[in-house]
Motif scaffolding. Structure first.
Motif, PDB file in Angstrom:
ATOM      1  N   ALA A  69       0.723  -1.182  -0.002  1.00  0.00           N
ATOM      2  CA  ALA A  69      -0.028  -0.039   0.044  1.00  0.00           C
ATOM      3  C   ALA A  69       0.831   1.235  -0.080  1.00  0.00           C
ATOM      4  N   ARG A  70       2.081   1.252   0.590  1.00  0.00           N
ATOM      5  CA  ARG A  70       2.976   2.296   0.710  1.00  0.00           C
ATOM      6  C   ARG A  70       3.968   2.266  -0.773  1.00  0.00           C
ATOM      7  N   PRO A 108       1.106   4.262  -4.696  1.00  0.00           N
ATOM      8  CA  PRO A 108       1.631   5.667  -5.144  1.00  0.00           C
ATOM      9  C   PRO A 108       2.122   5.553  -6.703  1.00  0.00           C
ATOM     10  N   LYS A 153      -8.031   5.081  -8.489  1.00  0.00           N
ATOM     11  CA  LYS A 153      -7.593   4.582  -7.268  1.00  0.00           C
ATOM     12  C   LYS A 153      -8.204   3.559  -6.459  1.00  0.00           C
ATOM     13  N   ARG A 213      -3.442   4.374   3.725  1.00  0.00           N
ATOM     14  CA  ARG A 213      -3.441   5.492   2.812  1.00  0.00           C
ATOM     15  C   ARG A 213      -4.619   6.248   3.209  1.00  0.00           C
TER      16      ARG A 213
END
Length: 466
Positions: free
Chosen positions: A138-139, A143, A152, A425
């Protein structure tokens, strides 16, 4: 009242507590202890003066069971596998893996999403925790996808679904728990997870490419990487491959005797990743964070195991597993149809329970029933209902239920991976993530159907180990 009736009432009470929101560990432990007291007092004909004795016996049983099971050497795999994953993150191996996947695969429709899936599969091969995998990517992955105008919700769904691969691809904490509960060989189960896990990743990738080709705006391809840039990206990702090979050779060496036990393989893998992390500049603060996160996740898993094992021991005294197995065996429906109904029941149950708790609570009852359907623990392939021996059926069913546990990690309202992605997020709500994973339900359904129809996908590797 018979022991079976007590077992059914206590099980209903436990499920009621879970629905009310009590943690599975505490609901199972409380129900198991109450059930033990009830059984003992029932044996004393509910004599008021014998109630204290019933409580005393139950306390001794409840106190002994968790220690006797959790002290098993096989369970030491769980913290080492989880530690490998967190150390790999702080060693920046995950970033290197994602970068290599991006440079080689991102040119296809939905390429960054496909890269994320294969990177999560690679990370899953050194980490036994789905939650950790989802949090890490997710990190890293989201992005990157948002930077090239990915939808998204779709990006979040890719990461949440990709994180579930850690449940199946060894080293897998859930596979270890399954092996402990049903008393099967941990090494063979870990071997059995490799091909189905890789197969699941390929099915996810195929779904993503199809969606991106139909809806051009969902996942645009990323081009412009030269062959030199692609080749340069490979060496930083090779340590992941090295750890995977080491763990495989400790579980099964195709050229001779295994190098050791799976537990030793996990320890060696953790040590190697630790050295890599130090060489790549991991700071003391990061090491402490990795150890702390590993301890938190391990304690959560072990607490669930402790509570559920008390309930499992109660079930044994109530003889509910054998009664359920006899009832399943007496049904006139084809065994395969019954198995499919059991898997569908897991899909429904997973909407309300976490994966580990669900398997721990159900396996003591469901596993004997499935073995009975096939013809028993020691049945030969020729005499079995599913065309495989008892030990092979145990492995095949294990992969099926763990795949169902993967499915439950992304189903509302409890889908843990979706909550993790949303928690990492700030720009995503839980509802966004749940909408994003909807297409992956189809991919999981296809994968499960193929694993049921073609058991060789699961059983080929463990059959080589003898």
């Amino acid at each position: 009242m018979s022991d079976i009736e007590i077992g059914l009432w206590v099980t209903a009470g436990m499920m009621f507590l879970v629905v009310l929101g009590m943690r599975v560990a505490f609901a199972a432990g409380l129900a198991g202890f109450v059930g033990l007291v009830w059984l003992r007092w029932n044996g004393f004909d509910y004599a008021p003066e014998r109630f204290g004795k019933a409580v005393e016996i139950s306390v001794k049983i409840a106190g002994q069971v968790p220690h006797s099971k959790v002290s098993s050497q096989a369970l030491s795999l769980i913290p080492t596998f989880i530690l490998i994953g967190y150390l790999a993150y702080y060693a920046r191996l995950t970033t290197a893996l994602f970068e290599a996947a991006k440079r080689w695969i991102a040119w296809v429709p939905g390429g960054l999403a496909v890269s994320t899936v294969f990177a999560t599969a690679g990370f899953a091969a050194v980490s036994g925790a789905s939650v950790a995998t989802a949090a890490v990517f997710a990190r890293i992955g989201i992005p990157e996808m948002l930077a090239v105008d990915y939808n998204k919700r779709f990006a979040a769904g890719v990461v949440a679904a990709g994180g579930t691969l850690a449940s199946l691809i060894p080293p897998s904490a859930i596979l270890v728990i399954y092996a402990i509960i049903v008393e099967q060989d941990v090494g063979k189960l870990l071997l059995a997870g490799f091909i189905p896990g890789a197969f699941s990743a390929v099915v996810y990738a195929g779904l993503i490419v199809a969606i991106a080709m139909i809806f051009k705006s969902v996942g645009p391809p990323v081009t412009g990487f030269t062959w030199r840039e692609r080749l340069v990206s490979l060496p930083p990702a090779l340590p992941i491959l090295a750890v995977v090979v080491i763990i495989i050779f400790f579980v099964y060496n195709p050229f001779g005797e295994a190098w050791g036990t799976p537990t030793e393989g996990g320890a060696v893998g953790a040590f190697i990743v630790f050295i890599m992390a130090l060489l790549r500049g991991m700071r003391l603060r990061e090491l402490l964070d990795a150890l702390l996160e590993t301890a938190k996740l391990t304690i959560m898993i072990f607490t669930i195991i402790w509570g559920v094992l008390i309930y499992v021991r109660f079930l044994g005294f109530a003889d509910l597993p054998h009664a359920f197995a006899d009832w399943i065996s007496s049904l006139s429906a084809p065994p395969m149809l019954i198995l499919i109904c059991i898997l569908l029941a897991y899909a429904v149950l997973g909407m309300f329970m976490d994966a580990i708790g669900m398997l721990l609570l159900t396996l003591p009852v469901v596993y004997p029933a499935v073995m009975a359907l096939n013809g028993g623990e020691m049945v030969s392939a020729a005499d079995s209902a599913f065309g495989m021996s008892g030990p092979m059926c145990a492995i095949w069913f294990g992969i099926l239920v763990v795949k169902m546990a993967e499915f439950c990690l992304i189903t509302p309202p409890i889908g843990l991976n979706c909550f993790v992605v949303a928690g990492v997020r700030d720009d995503l709500s839980v509802q966004d993530v749940f909408r994003g994973v909807i297409p992956f339900f189809i991919a999981d359904a296809v994968t499960i159907a193929l694993l049921v129809a073609f058991p060789a996908i699961v059983l080929w590797l463990p059959s080589l180990a003898g």
